[in-house]
Design a protein around this motif. Structure first.
Motif, PDB file in Angstrom:
ATOM      1  N   ASP A 129       0.823  -1.206   0.000  1.00 27.59           N
ATOM      2  CA  ASP A 129       0.000   0.000   0.000  1.00 27.59           C
ATOM      3  C   ASP A 129       0.855   1.252   0.000  1.00 27.59           C
ATOM      4  OD1 ASP A 129      -2.660  -0.714  -0.209  1.00 27.59           O
ATOM      5  OD2 ASP A 129      -2.666  -1.478   1.845  1.00 27.59           O
ATOM      6  N   ILE A 130       0.257   2.296  -0.503  1.00 30.90           N
ATOM      7  CA  ILE A 130       0.986   3.544  -0.715  1.00 30.90           C
ATOM      8  C   ILE A 130       1.488   4.130   0.603  1.00 30.90           C
ATOM      9  CG2 ILE A 130      -0.995   5.116  -0.588  1.00 30.90           C
ATOM     10  CD1 ILE A 130       0.086   6.415  -3.159  1.00 30.90           C
ATOM     11  N   ASP A 131       0.751   3.868   1.696  1.00 33.30           N
ATOM     12  CA  ASP A 131       1.180   4.431   2.980  1.00 33.30           C
ATOM     13  C   ASP A 131       2.274   3.601   3.626  1.00 33.30           C
ATOM     14  OD1 ASP A 131      -1.115   2.771   2.861  1.00 33.30           O
ATOM     15  OD2 ASP A 131      -1.259   2.880   5.037  1.00 33.30           O
ATOM     16  N   LYS A 132       2.600   2.466   3.009  1.00 31.48           N
ATOM     17  CA  LYS A 132       3.704   1.676   3.532  1.00 31.48           C
ATOM     18  C   LYS A 132       4.928   1.792   2.637  1.00 31.48           C
ATOM     19  CE  LYS A 132       0.529  -1.238   5.917  1.00 31.48           C
ATOM     20  NZ  LYS A 132      -0.624  -0.409   5.484  1.00 31.48           N
ATOM     21  N   ARG A 133       4.897   2.807   1.790  1.00 33.28           N
ATOM     22  CA  ARG A 133       6.050   3.074   0.935  1.00 33.28           C
ATOM     23  C   ARG A 133       6.664   4.393   1.343  1.00 33.28           C
ATOM     24  NH1 ARG A 133       5.295   0.512  -4.724  1.00 33.28           N
ATOM     25  NH2 ARG A 133       3.441  -0.749  -4.430  1.00 33.28           N
ATOM     26  N   PHE A 175       8.585   7.369  -0.298  1.00 32.26           N
ATOM     27  CA  PHE A 175       8.917   7.844  -1.636  1.00 32.26           C
ATOM     28  C   PHE A 175      10.233   8.601  -1.645  1.00 32.26           C
ATOM     29  CE2 PHE A 175       4.417   7.104  -2.077  1.00 32.26           C
ATOM     30  CZ  PHE A 175       4.431   6.353  -3.236  1.00 32.26           C
ATOM     31  N   ASP A 184      10.620   3.492  -2.308  1.00 29.56           N
ATOM     32  CA  ASP A 184      10.039   3.479  -3.645  1.00 29.56           C
ATOM     33  C   ASP A 184      10.742   4.521  -4.494  1.00 29.56           C
ATOM     34  OD1 ASP A 184       8.335   4.029  -5.885  1.00 29.56           O
ATOM     35  OD2 ASP A 184       6.802   2.827  -4.882  1.00 29.56           O
TER      36      ASP A 184
END
Lengths: 363, 448
Positions: free
Chosen positions: A22-26, A28, A91
């Motif tokens: 999920d995006i909140d576990k990446r 950036f 990421d």
């Protein structure tokens, strides 16, 4: 029914799968910096600028980031070590800013660049630049107007925001192309920090291996005009009587390689400029416009010749005269070597045609 | 009174013993007697008065009365066993000496055509079909005044005995389609047929189906337009909807308003409709793919703000999507079933919960709320209700594929969907066929 159960079970356990994150576990990575260290064992200092997302976007308040550095023998090793320092998956999909330290670029660019080209998640539309004095220092800056981490750099370098004739832009793919292409040499913008902000008004020119020189802001502007062909720029003309500045909306540059087999090979450059006067110390409307144009043409010519000769003296060719030479017919290996001796002694014949279309004020 | 007459009387009295609405009238004139039987609930008293009582009073002799009856459409019934059936279908059984006649005196209800309820148009006819078959045929015949309009009648359903009308333009309709429709209508063998939707399923020959292959419409203008394009129309007694077939995918995306507006307006609206279809189908799946597999697709600015808005949500993205979609589907379903007066309350309460509270509670991200509402709104843009319902279902397999395989899954899912649609047939017409070879019946022709 069994099949449905199986699919259901697959979905339940999917959060453990490799692709699904999920995006909140990446985390950036918004900027990558590579510097040269003193240590011979671990020559690369990799700095990652990790963006911390915020729910509400506010200028100057939500550009929070974490800066993580690591020294290692290779970039990949450094990234592996950094992974153990952070709590989320790194990421690189949004790593749009790639900075190289000035010391690193002065020594060699080929080896550190390799990692960026091979990684599939680093986009080739990424923007490369030289960090002066170091890449880390540039990444550590957060301007007041910034809404998201590294957004200012993206806005200035990608021409989404400001469009300045002092800022040269170079993407990773084009940089790589120039690094490998015979007859067209790479360049990068140079970014310097100043009071919580950046100054980007210089360009570094490189040969196929390392940086050979940094242009002054004035030279950078001419350089930009030469290689980009669609910048908006201004230039001033100083005469004993008056000084006036012309803003250029469009211009065309053509060049020809002439007399290649004679003793005096010439690169003929024709520049056609249309512009209007934006500033003047005296009324111009009654003056002879042809004369004004001639004066400007002469000074413009000098600007271009200066930059071209500078590049020639550094034995680099970012404009791509060599590539033009190679495109002129079958060029054997000997021909190419001949060009390499030709280029340093070529004469630049710059012809400028300026047309003033407006003096900016009505009589 | 001979034996035959007593038999009729006993049979009918015996059959309708338990029905209080069964009525028997007996009148004796000078030399002859008339007895008639009917169900008061089914028969129209005005019709009875007009076609039996008045002639009866004015008739001089039995022969005279029989003549009047026959003129009014009475049929002589030699077979006594058929009489109960005639009575339940709204006939009056008249017994005159040794003869038995039957006369249709059915009271028609709901002959008024209703306001359009489902397929609204802005500018165009505002009346829909009625619930009475004859009225509907009347509406269609008066809008399509050609003698080529043929009508065939069928009776469907063992218990309901629903009258069904098959209408088509004999010059334009394709014979092989007509044959298939006829044979399918004859092969239907069920107890009750009430609605066109049910009829569609019965004619489909498929146990499991998703996409409609016939248009269900309540608009007479759409029916007439389709007739003029050579399509076949089925009408059912008691149903204000008509079935139009064959129908291809693009028919379901057209609204009657497309004919009423200027070229660029209707073209623009059609484009918007297809964009809405794409959104309703793919947006949830794309959201999951974006959030959980490839966040590099969007710009960094958007990615960072999505990441920020999702920071409070502890569950994986697909939970969030399924939760919100379930709520919105439940809301749609609830507002459909609720009485009109409570309906608005439900949507307000539901909207408030979905809009604000769920996000503040950290169950879903604010982006997800936008996506949910975009999907819900876009879904209602599809003009024909059966297609919009099908599209509501189709997005779930796409979500499943997105959960498992991300963008690749979504794209593959769309590929399979299009493949499936291309494989479908509506009465031998390819479902994704762009043009059915129909003439331009309602727009200026280029050649003119």
């Amino acid at each position: 029914m069994n099949r449905l159960l199986l699919i259901g079970a697959m979905i339940l356990f999917i959060s453990g799968c490799s692709g699904f994150k999920d995006i909140d576990k990446r985390y950036f990575v918004v900027g990558i910096g590579v510097d040269r260290t003193e240590n011979e064992q671990k020559p690369y200092r990799v700095t990652l600028k990790l963006g911390i997302p915020s729910a509400k976007i506010q200028p100057g308040a939500t550009n929070k980031f974490e800066l993580v550095s690591e020294d290692a023998a290779s970039i990949q090793e450094a990234v592996r070590l950094i992974k153990s320092k952070v709590d989320k998956e790194l990421d690189f999909g949004h790593a749009k800013i790639i900075l190289f330290g000035k010391t690193l670029v002065s020594q060699s660019i080929r080896e550190p660049l390799d990692w960026f080209l091979r990684r599939r998640d680093i986009q080739l539309i990424g923007l490369v630049a030289v960090g002066d004095p170091s890449a880390r220092e540039i990444l550590n800056t957060s301007p007041k107007s910034e809404r998201l981490p590294a957004n200012s750099l993206i806005l200035s370098l990608a021409e989404e925001g400001t469009e300045s004739s002092y800022i040269v832009t170079e993407s990773l793919s084009d940089f790589h192309r120039r690094l490998t292409e015979k007859g067209k040499d790479p360049y990068m913008p140079v970014i310097r920090p100043r009071n919580n902000s950046y100054v980007i008004n210089q360009a570094a020119v490189l040969d196929k291996e390392r940086m050979v020189g940094i242009l002054t802001p004035d030279q950078t502007r001419v350089f930009n005009e030469l290689i980009r062909k669609h910048v908006q720029f201004e230039f001033k003309t100083v005469t004993p009587k008056l000084r006036y500045n012309i803003a250029v909306q469009n211009y065309r540059i053509k060049y020809k390689l002439l007399h290649l087999h004679s003793s005096e090979p010439t690169i003929q450059i024709t520049i056609k400029i249309k512009g209007e006067v934006e500033e003047s110390t005296a009324p111009l409307f009654q003056e002879d416009w042809n004369k004004l144009e001639e004066l400007s043409e002469e000074q413009m010519r000098e600007r271009f010749v200066k930059v071209l000769t500078y590049l020639q003296s550094k034995k680099v060719d970012p404009v791509g005269f060599g590539l033009r030479y190679r495109a002129m017919g079958y060029i054997s290996e000997e021909d190419w070597e001949a060009w390499q001796t030709l280029y340093p002694r070529a004469k630049f014949d710059v012809r400028v045609h300026i047309k003033i279309i407006d003096t900016g004020v009505i009589k | 009174m001979d034996f035959n007459n007593t038999a009729v009387s006993t049979l009918l009295q015996e059959t309708f013993k338990a029905s209080n609405d069964f009525s028997t009238r007996h009148t004796v004139k000078e030399h002859w007697a008339v007895r008639y039987y009917y169900l008061t609930s089914l028969c129209d008293s005005i019709k009875l008065n007009e076609s039996i009582e008045k002639p009866l009073l004015s008739s001089q002799s039995a022969e005279d009365f029989i003549d009047t009856l026959l003129t009014l459409g009475a049929v002589k019934q030699p077979d006594v066993s058929k009489l109960p059936e005639l009575i339940i279908t709204g006939h009056v059984v008249i017994q005159l000496m040794e003869n038995v006649f039957s006369l249709d005196a059915k009271k028609s209800l709901n002959t008024q055509s209703q306001e359009v309820k489902i397929e609204h148009v802005l500018m165009g006819p505002q009346k829909a079909l009625s619930e009475d078959l004859l009225t509907n045929i009347n509406i269609i015949r008066s809008r399509y005044q050609k003698h080529e309009l043929h009508l065939e009648q069928y009776v469907l359903g063992r218990s309901s005995k629903t009258e069904t009308a098959l209408l088509f333009d004999v010059h334009l309709a394709k014979p092989h389609i007509l044959d298939r429709v006829r044979s399918k209508l004859l092969s239907i063998d069920v107890d009750i047929v009430h609605s066109t939707g049910q009829l569609e399923i019965l004619m489909n020959n498929r146990r499991i189906s998703l996409f409609p292959t016939m248009i269900t419409t309540e608009r007479p203008d759409r029916i007439v337009l389709n007739l003029s394009q050579g399509k076949v129309v089925l009408l059912l007694q008691g149903s204000p909807f008509a079935l139009v077939l064959p129908a291809v995918f693009f028919d379901f995306m057209s609204a009657m308003d497309d004919l009423n507006q200027a070229y660029w307006i209707s073209t623009g609206l059609i484009v918007i409709r297809y964009i809405a279809l794409a959104i309703a189908l793919t947006l949830p799946a794309l959201y999951i793919s974006l959030i959980s597999f490839n966040p590099e697709v969007t710009r960094i600015q958007l990615t960072m703000s999505i990441a920020g808005s999702r920071a409070a949500v502890p569950y994986p993205s697909y939970f969030e999507v399924l939760f919100m979609l379930f709520l919105i589907e439940a809301l749609v379903e609830a507002s459909l079933r609720l009485p009109k007066f409570i309906g608005s309350t439900a949507t307000t309460v539901g909207g408030l919960i979905l809009g604000q509270a769920a996000q503040q509670a950290g169950l879903v991200s604010s982006i997800m709320i936008i996506i949910t509402s975009a999907v819900a709104i876009s879904n209602f843009v599809i003009p024909i209700n059966t297609m919009s319902a099908a599209m509501r279902i189709v997005k779930y397999p796409l979500i499943l594929l997105a959960i498992l395989f991300g963008f690749i899954g979504t794209v593959a899912g769309m590929f399979f969907l299009i493949g499936y649609l291309a494989n479908m047939r509506s009465f031998d017409e390819p479902y994704l066929k762009l043009f059915l070879g129909e003439r331009r019946t309602s727009r200026p022709n280029k050649s003119r």
